[in-house]
Design a protein around this motif. Sequence first.
Motif, short mmCIF file in Angstrom:
data_model
loop_
_atom_site.label_atom_id
_atom_site.label_comp_id
_atom_site.label_asym_id
_atom_site.label_seq_id
_atom_site.Cartn_x
_atom_site.Cartn_y
_atom_site.Cartn_z
N ASN A 58 9.18 49.52 20.47
CA ASN A 58 9.77 50.55 22.26
C ASN A 58 8.85 51.15 22.86
OD1 ASN A 58 10.34 51.28 23.99
ND2 ASN A 58 12.93 52.67 23.44
N PRO A 59 7.77 50.13 23.52
CA PRO A 59 6.45 50.87 23.87
C PRO A 59 6.92 52.13 24.42
CG PRO A 59 6.81 48.35 24.29
CD PRO A 59 7.50 48.83 23.78
N GLY A 60 8.10 51.99 25.39
CA GLY A 60 8.02 53.01 26.24
C GLY A 60 8.22 54.79 25.47
N ASN A 61 8.66 54.57 24.45
CA ASN A 61 8.34 55.68 23.10
C ASN A 61 7.52 56.55 23.54
OD1 ASN A 61 11.29 55.33 22.70
ND2 ASN A 61 11.22 54.45 20.62
N TYR A 62 6.14 55.69 23.44
CA TYR A 62 4.69 55.93 23.82
C TYR A 62 3.55 56.32 25.12
CZ TYR A 62 5.34 55.47 18.28
OH TYR A 62 6.18 55.42 17.21
N GLY A 63 5.05 55.95 26.12
CA GLY A 63 4.33 55.54 27.48
C GLY A 63 3.53 54.92 28.25
N LEU A 64 4.18 53.86 27.14
CA LEU A 64 3.23 52.55 27.72
C LEU A 64 4.65 51.49 28.04
CD1 LEU A 64 1.58 51.61 23.68
CD2 LEU A 64 0.39 52.30 25.74
N ASN A 66 5.79 47.19 28.81
CA ASN A 66 6.08 46.12 28.36
C ASN A 66 4.58 45.51 27.40
OD1 ASN A 66 8.30 46.25 28.76
ND2 ASN A 66 7.98 44.98 30.31
N ASP A 67 4.77 44.51 26.07
CA ASP A 67 3.69 44.26 25.58
C ASP A 67 2.67 43.38 26.60
OD1 ASP A 67 3.15 45.73 22.90
OD2 ASP A 67 4.79 43.45 22.06
N ILE A 68 1.66 43.09 26.76
CA ILE A 68 0.54 42.62 27.80
C ILE A 68 0.31 41.05 26.80
CG2 ILE A 68 -2.40 42.16 28.46
CD1 ILE A 68 -2.11 45.33 28.43
N ALA A 69 0.55 40.02 27.72
CA ALA A 69 1.00 38.60 26.80
C ALA A 69 -0.01 38.39 26.16
CB ALA A 69 0.74 37.93 28.20
N GLY A 70 -0.47 37.90 24.94
CA GLY A 70 -1.19 37.69 23.78
C GLY A 70 -1.13 38.80 23.52
N SER A 71 -0.86 39.68 23.41
CA SER A 71 -0.69 41.57 22.35
C SER A 71 0.47 41.83 22.59
CB SER A 71 -1.83 41.85 23.36
OG SER A 71 -1.23 42.29 24.28
N ILE A 72 0.24 42.68 20.98
CA ILE A 72 1.01 43.37 20.85
C ILE A 72 0.83 44.64 20.85
CG2 ILE A 72 2.95 41.43 19.94
CD1 ILE A 72 2.02 42.44 16.86
N TYR A 73 1.26 45.81 20.70
CA TYR A 73 1.22 47.24 20.04
C TYR A 73 1.31 48.08 19.24
CZ TYR A 73 0.67 47.93 25.42
OH TYR A 73 0.55 48.12 26.92
N ALA A 74 0.35 48.50 18.55
CA ALA A 74 0.78 48.83 17.10
C ALA A 74 0.41 50.89 16.36
CB ALA A 74 -0.08 47.92 15.68
N SER A 77 -3.69 53.48 11.46
CA SER A 77 -4.49 54.90 10.84
C SER A 77 -4.62 55.73 11.79
CB SER A 77 -5.34 54.27 10.26
OG SER A 77 -6.12 53.09 9.22
N GLY A 78 -3.18 56.05 12.20
CA GLY A 78 -2.06 57.05 12.55
C GLY A 78 -2.56 56.83 14.22
N HIS A 79 -3.25 55.73 14.92
CA HIS A 79 -3.68 55.41 16.18
C HIS A 79 -2.77 54.52 16.37
CE1 HIS A 79 -7.25 57.22 15.13
NE2 HIS A 79 -7.87 58.06 15.48
N LEU A 80 -2.86 54.80 17.67
CA LEU A 80 -2.07 53.48 18.72
C LEU A 80 -2.72 51.83 19.19
CD1 LEU A 80 0.77 52.78 20.70
CD2 LEU A 80 0.16 54.14 22.15
N VAL A 81 -2.41 50.99 19.18
CA VAL A 81 -3.59 50.03 19.60
C VAL A 81 -3.32 48.74 19.09
CG1 VAL A 81 -5.33 50.52 17.49
CG2 VAL A 81 -3.22 48.93 16.78
#
Length: 102
Positions: A58-64, A66-74, A77-81
């Motif tokens: 749920n990217p909205g919980n992190y102020g993001l 939707n995922d950009i086509a071809g990529s995912i958020y994760a 090591s404690g960093h949003l990537v």
Amino acid sequence: MNAQTIIVATLMTGLGLGSLTPYAPDPLRVASVAAKEAAERPIMGTVPSKGQVQRIRNPGNYGLGNDIAGSIYAIVSGHLVRLDAKTGRIISILRPVPKSRN
């Protein structure tokens, strides 16, 4: 102790940062912690192991958005990537995640 740690500790001592208060930590210890944290940060272009990756559903919980086509958020090591969806390679490092979210 590596050269970077020695340089940082020398600079901090020279600036008097180690003696601002009787409760200030030892400059060498501070430099050592800072160097360790930098080594644990994710590196763009690398593929973290599956155990290091916490996918964000749920990217909205992190102020993001939707995922950009071809990529995912994760979180790595404690960093949003942002990861390449096919290869798992780190495309971008967005920001550290607040401790309360980990």
